[in-house]
Scaffold this motif. Structure first.
Motif, short mmCIF file in Angstrom:
data_model
loop_
_atom_site.label_atom_id
_atom_site.label_comp_id
_atom_site.label_asym_id
_atom_site.label_seq_id
_atom_site.Cartn_x
_atom_site.Cartn_y
_atom_site.Cartn_z
N ASN A 259 -32.47 -23.62 -5.86
CA ASN A 259 -32.82 -24.38 -4.65
C ASN A 259 -31.71 -24.29 -3.61
OD1 ASN A 259 -35.27 -25.22 -5.74
ND2 ASN A 259 -34.41 -27.08 -6.62
N LEU A 260 -30.45 -24.35 -4.08
CA LEU A 260 -29.33 -24.23 -3.14
C LEU A 260 -29.32 -22.86 -2.49
CD1 LEU A 260 -26.43 -25.95 -5.15
CD2 LEU A 260 -27.44 -26.75 -3.02
N HIS B 83 -31.80 -20.90 -1.97
CA HIS B 83 -32.91 -20.85 -1.02
C HIS B 83 -32.51 -21.51 0.30
CE1 HIS B 83 -37.05 -20.57 0.32
NE2 HIS B 83 -37.05 -21.87 0.57
N ARG B 84 -31.80 -22.64 0.21
CA ARG B 84 -31.34 -23.32 1.43
C ARG B 84 -30.32 -22.45 2.17
NH1 ARG B 84 -26.91 -26.26 2.75
NH2 ARG B 84 -26.19 -26.73 0.63
N ASN C 12 -32.09 -19.73 4.12
CA ASN C 12 -32.84 -20.25 5.27
C ASN C 12 -31.92 -20.63 6.43
OD1 ASN C 12 -35.33 -19.94 4.06
ND2 ASN C 12 -35.39 -22.03 3.24
N GLU C 13 -30.65 -20.96 6.12
CA GLU C 13 -29.72 -21.38 7.16
C GLU C 13 -29.05 -20.20 7.87
OE1 GLU C 13 -28.45 -25.61 5.04
OE2 GLU C 13 -27.18 -23.85 4.84
#
Length: 251
Positions: free
Chosen positions: A188-189, A191-192, A195-196
């Motif tokens: 999840n990290l 993926h973040r 996206n950033e």
């Protein structure tokens, strides 16, 4: 018994005297002529208190600077001893560089052409080289404008740099980890993180406020943002904004 009674009477009389003085002072405070004087005294007390706070911060800064200078002095003394040792132990015969000779027809040496020495090919740097923010030197800290530093000290700024470097290392360790070995939290990290990313951050390491909260004990408060401005002033960081996020890019 009589002595105890006298002490008790003396104590009660002292308390009564204190109450009378307090009532007298309170009455003085109600007089219009004295109110202005009392307010001035209060203002002076506040100013003196602020000066004492500034003196305390300055003393702390000088103590930290003194400790840093002592460490620097010890390091220079060790370097000086190493240099002295090298100077006193220079080898009498230094190895000579062997040049590669070019042969003609397998045996004859061409004296007309200069001998060509093959230069070693430098090793390629890894594509994902770890980047860190260099800590401030005392000279750099002294060069920061006073209005930017506020009451911050040299050591406080370098402590924040260490924490930011810690966050960068942990973030990109997760990003460089094979996805098959990631747990759900790291996935999840990652993926973040992806996206950033923007075109402005391509090829650069960067962090956002969420990374500071995730990987450090720092608080993204006013003091933290003042230090970020100082790091931008020293070309340690740059900002890339977009999508409601401020990205601190390591330059």
């Amino acid at each position: 018994m009589a002595s105890d009674l006298e002490q008790l009477c003396s104590h009660v009389n002292e308390k009564i005297g204190n109450i009378k003085k307090t009532l007298s002072l309170r009455n003085f405070g109600q007089e219009p002529a004295l109110k202005n004087i009392l307010s001035k005294i209060g203002a002076e007390i506040i100013i003196v208190n602020e000066l004492l706070n500034e003196f305390e911060l300055e003393i702390q800064y000088q103590e930290q600077t003194n400790a840093s200078l002592k460490e620097l002095c010890e390091s220079l003394e060790e370097d000086f001893k190493d240099v002295e040792h090298l100077k006193d132990n220079i080898p009498s015969h230094l190895p000579q560089v062997a040049a590669t000779q070019n042969l003609i027809n397998g045996s004859e040496l061409n004296l007309q052409e200069p001998v060509k020495v093959e230069e070693p090919v430098p090793a390629k740097k890894p594509s994902k080289e770890q980047r860190i923010i260099k800590e401030k030197t005392i000279d750099e800290f002294n060069g920061v404008p006073a209005y930017m530093k506020s009451h911050l000290t040299y050591c406080q700024i370098n402590d924040v740099i260490k924490e930011i470097n810690k966050a960068v290392a942990r973030k990109y360790k997760i990003m460089h980890q094979p996805k098959a070995s990631m747990n759900s939290e790291n996935r999840n990290l990652c993926h973040r993180f992806i996206n950033e990313e923007t075109k402005d951050t391509k090829g650069h390491y960067f962090i956002v406020e969420a990374d500071i909260k995730e990987f450090t004990t720092l608080k993204a408060n006013k003091r933290f943002h003042v230090i970020l401005n100082i790091l931008q002033h020293g070309w340690r960081l740059s900002e890339a904004r977009g999508g409601g996020l401020t990205r601190c890019v390591i330059t």
